[in-house]
Design a protein around this motif. Structure first.
Motif, PDB file in Angstrom:
ATOM      1  N   LEU A 101     -85.868 -70.156 -11.615  1.00  0.00           N
ATOM      2  CA  LEU A 101     -87.219 -70.522 -10.932  1.00  0.00           C
ATOM      3  C   LEU A 101     -86.723 -71.742  -9.981  1.00  0.00           C
ATOM      4  O   LEU A 101     -85.914 -72.926 -10.531  1.00  0.00           O
ATOM      5  N   SER A 102     -87.501 -71.850  -8.971  1.00  0.00           N
ATOM      6  CA  SER A 102     -87.430 -72.931  -7.861  1.00  0.00           C
ATOM      7  C   SER A 102     -88.730 -73.395  -7.770  1.00  0.00           C
ATOM      8  O   SER A 102     -89.823 -72.698  -7.841  1.00  0.00           O
ATOM      9  N   CYS A 103     -88.805 -74.707  -7.465  1.00  0.00           N
ATOM     10  CA  CYS A 103     -90.065 -75.484  -7.282  1.00  0.00           C
ATOM     11  C   CYS A 103     -89.642 -76.531  -5.741  1.00  0.00           C
ATOM     12  O   CYS A 103     -88.946 -77.398  -5.894  1.00  0.00           O
ATOM     13  N   THR A 104     -90.125 -76.020  -4.898  1.00  0.00           N
ATOM     14  CA  THR A 104     -90.038 -77.089  -3.499  1.00  0.00           C
ATOM     15  C   THR A 104     -91.410 -77.824  -3.391  1.00  0.00           C
ATOM     16  O   THR A 104     -92.322 -77.434  -3.183  1.00  0.00           O
TER      17      THR A 104
ATOM     18  N   ARG B 102     -96.852 -85.645  -0.740  1.00  0.00           N
ATOM     19  CA  ARG B 102     -96.956 -86.651  -2.030  1.00  0.00           C
ATOM     20  C   ARG B 102     -96.267 -86.225  -3.305  1.00  0.00           C
ATOM     21  O   ARG B 102     -95.802 -87.112  -4.055  1.00  0.00           O
ATOM     22  N   PRO B 103     -96.203 -84.848  -3.503  1.00  0.00           N
ATOM     23  CA  PRO B 103     -95.609 -84.482  -4.918  1.00  0.00           C
ATOM     24  C   PRO B 103     -94.018 -85.019  -4.748  1.00  0.00           C
ATOM     25  O   PRO B 103     -93.474 -85.335  -5.877  1.00  0.00           O
ATOM     26  N   PHE B 104     -93.531 -85.010  -3.567  1.00  0.00           N
ATOM     27  CA  PHE B 104     -92.002 -85.397  -3.475  1.00  0.00           C
ATOM     28  C   PHE B 104     -91.992 -86.860  -3.870  1.00  0.00           C
ATOM     29  O   PHE B 104     -91.020 -87.297  -4.275  1.00  0.00           O
TER      30      PHE B 104
ATOM     31  N   ARG C 252     -85.823 -86.755 -13.471  1.00  0.00           N
ATOM     32  CA  ARG C 252     -86.387 -87.524 -12.227  1.00  0.00           C
ATOM     33  C   ARG C 252     -85.604 -87.350 -10.899  1.00  0.00           C
ATOM     34  O   ARG C 252     -84.490 -87.026 -10.930  1.00  0.00           O
ATOM     35  N   TRP C 253     -86.317 -87.404 -10.101  1.00  0.00           N
ATOM     36  CA  TRP C 253     -85.444 -87.092  -8.569  1.00  0.00           C
ATOM     37  C   TRP C 253     -84.443 -88.340  -8.595  1.00  0.00           C
ATOM     38  O   TRP C 253     -83.373 -87.947  -7.997  1.00  0.00           O
ATOM     39  N   ILE C 254     -84.724 -89.583  -8.993  1.00  0.00           N
ATOM     40  CA  ILE C 254     -83.544 -90.518  -8.670  1.00  0.00           C
ATOM     41  C   ILE C 254     -82.923 -90.861 -10.196  1.00  0.00           C
ATOM     42  O   ILE C 254     -83.580 -90.898 -11.151  1.00  0.00           O
ATOM     43  N   GLY C 255     -81.817 -90.700  -9.931  1.00  0.00           N
ATOM     44  CA  GLY C 255     -80.940 -90.744 -11.297  1.00  0.00           C
ATOM     45  C   GLY C 255     -80.652 -89.432 -12.070  1.00  0.00           C
ATOM     46  O   GLY C 255     -79.725 -89.015 -12.674  1.00  0.00           O
ATOM     47  N   GLY C 256     -81.507 -88.394 -11.821  1.00  0.00           N
ATOM     48  CA  GLY C 256     -81.573 -86.934 -12.613  1.00  0.00           C
ATOM     49  C   GLY C 256     -81.803 -87.307 -14.078  1.00  0.00           C
ATOM     50  O   GLY C 256     -81.253 -86.119 -14.782  1.00  0.00           O
TER      51      GLY C 256
ATOM     52  N   ASN D 184     -82.308 -83.320  -4.005  1.00  0.00           N
ATOM     53  CA  ASN D 184     -83.038 -84.389  -3.453  1.00  0.00           C
ATOM     54  C   ASN D 184     -83.177 -83.996  -1.915  1.00  0.00           C
ATOM     55  O   ASN D 184     -84.452 -83.885  -1.285  1.00  0.00           O
ATOM     56  N   ALA D 185     -82.068 -83.679  -1.255  1.00  0.00           N
ATOM     57  CA  ALA D 185     -82.052 -83.177   0.026  1.00  0.00           C
ATOM     58  C   ALA D 185     -82.976 -82.048   0.327  1.00  0.00           C
ATOM     59  O   ALA D 185     -83.574 -81.889   1.323  1.00  0.00           O
ATOM     60  N   LYS D 186     -82.820 -81.065  -0.466  1.00  0.00           N
ATOM     61  CA  LYS D 186     -83.691 -79.714  -0.438  1.00  0.00           C
ATOM     62  C   LYS D 186     -85.037 -80.055  -0.881  1.00  0.00           C
ATOM     63  O   LYS D 186     -85.920 -79.109  -0.674  1.00  0.00           O
ATOM     64  N   ARG D 187     -85.467 -81.159  -1.523  1.00  0.00           N
ATOM     65  CA  ARG D 187     -86.728 -81.269  -2.222  1.00  0.00           C
ATOM     66  C   ARG D 187     -87.047 -80.449  -2.933  1.00  0.00           C
ATOM     67  O   ARG D 187     -88.179 -79.732  -3.276  1.00  0.00           O
ATOM     68  N   THR D 188     -86.160 -79.908  -3.622  1.00  0.00           N
ATOM     69  CA  THR D 188     -86.258 -78.630  -4.760  1.00  0.00           C
ATOM     70  C   THR D 188     -85.765 -78.729  -6.095  1.00  0.00           C
ATOM     71  O   THR D 188     -84.734 -79.555  -6.143  1.00  0.00           O
TER      72      THR D 188
END
Length: 123
Positions: A20-23, A27-29, A52-56, A75-79
């Protein structure tokens, strides 16, 4: 416009895999955490996994979930993705992604939600 868009839900055989993908946009990003929840028919929405987007750093519902599902992000794909392996009929549900400031298991911790994507496991 703030948005979370899920995709990837489909029919799958027991024991199979899907991703499953979520882009995220807007604000959500900007929110630090993104999570996957699922809701079986007639049941409460339940936490599956978060990252978490930062650190994973990741959080799973339990060890059994962690053994079959893997959450990841780019993060680059915001996905963010939810890799689901060895699926079972009990995994049949609508899967939602959500973003929020805190990586927690409670749905109330998340501020933004997608529309959901249906996963059906049947033989």
């Amino acid at each position: 416009q703030a948005q979370l868009a899920e995709s990837g839900g489909r029919l799958v055989l027991p024991g199979g895999s899907l991703r499953l993908s979520c882009t995220a946009s807007g604000r959500p990003f900007d929110s630090p955490a993104i999570a996957w929840f699922r809701q079986r028919h007639g049941q409460e929405r339940e936490f599956v996994a978060a990252i978490r987007w930062i650190g994973g750093r990741t959080l799973y519902q339990d060890s059994a979930t962690e053994g079959r599902f893997t959450i990841s992000r780019d993060n680059a794909k915001r996905t963010a993705w939810l890799q689901m392996d060895r699926v079972e009929p009990e995994d049949t549900a609508v899967y939602y992604c959500a973003s929020g400031d805190y990586m927690r298991r409670e749905p109330d911790s998340y501020d933004y939600w997608g529309q959901g994507t249906q996963v059906t496991v049947f033989s």
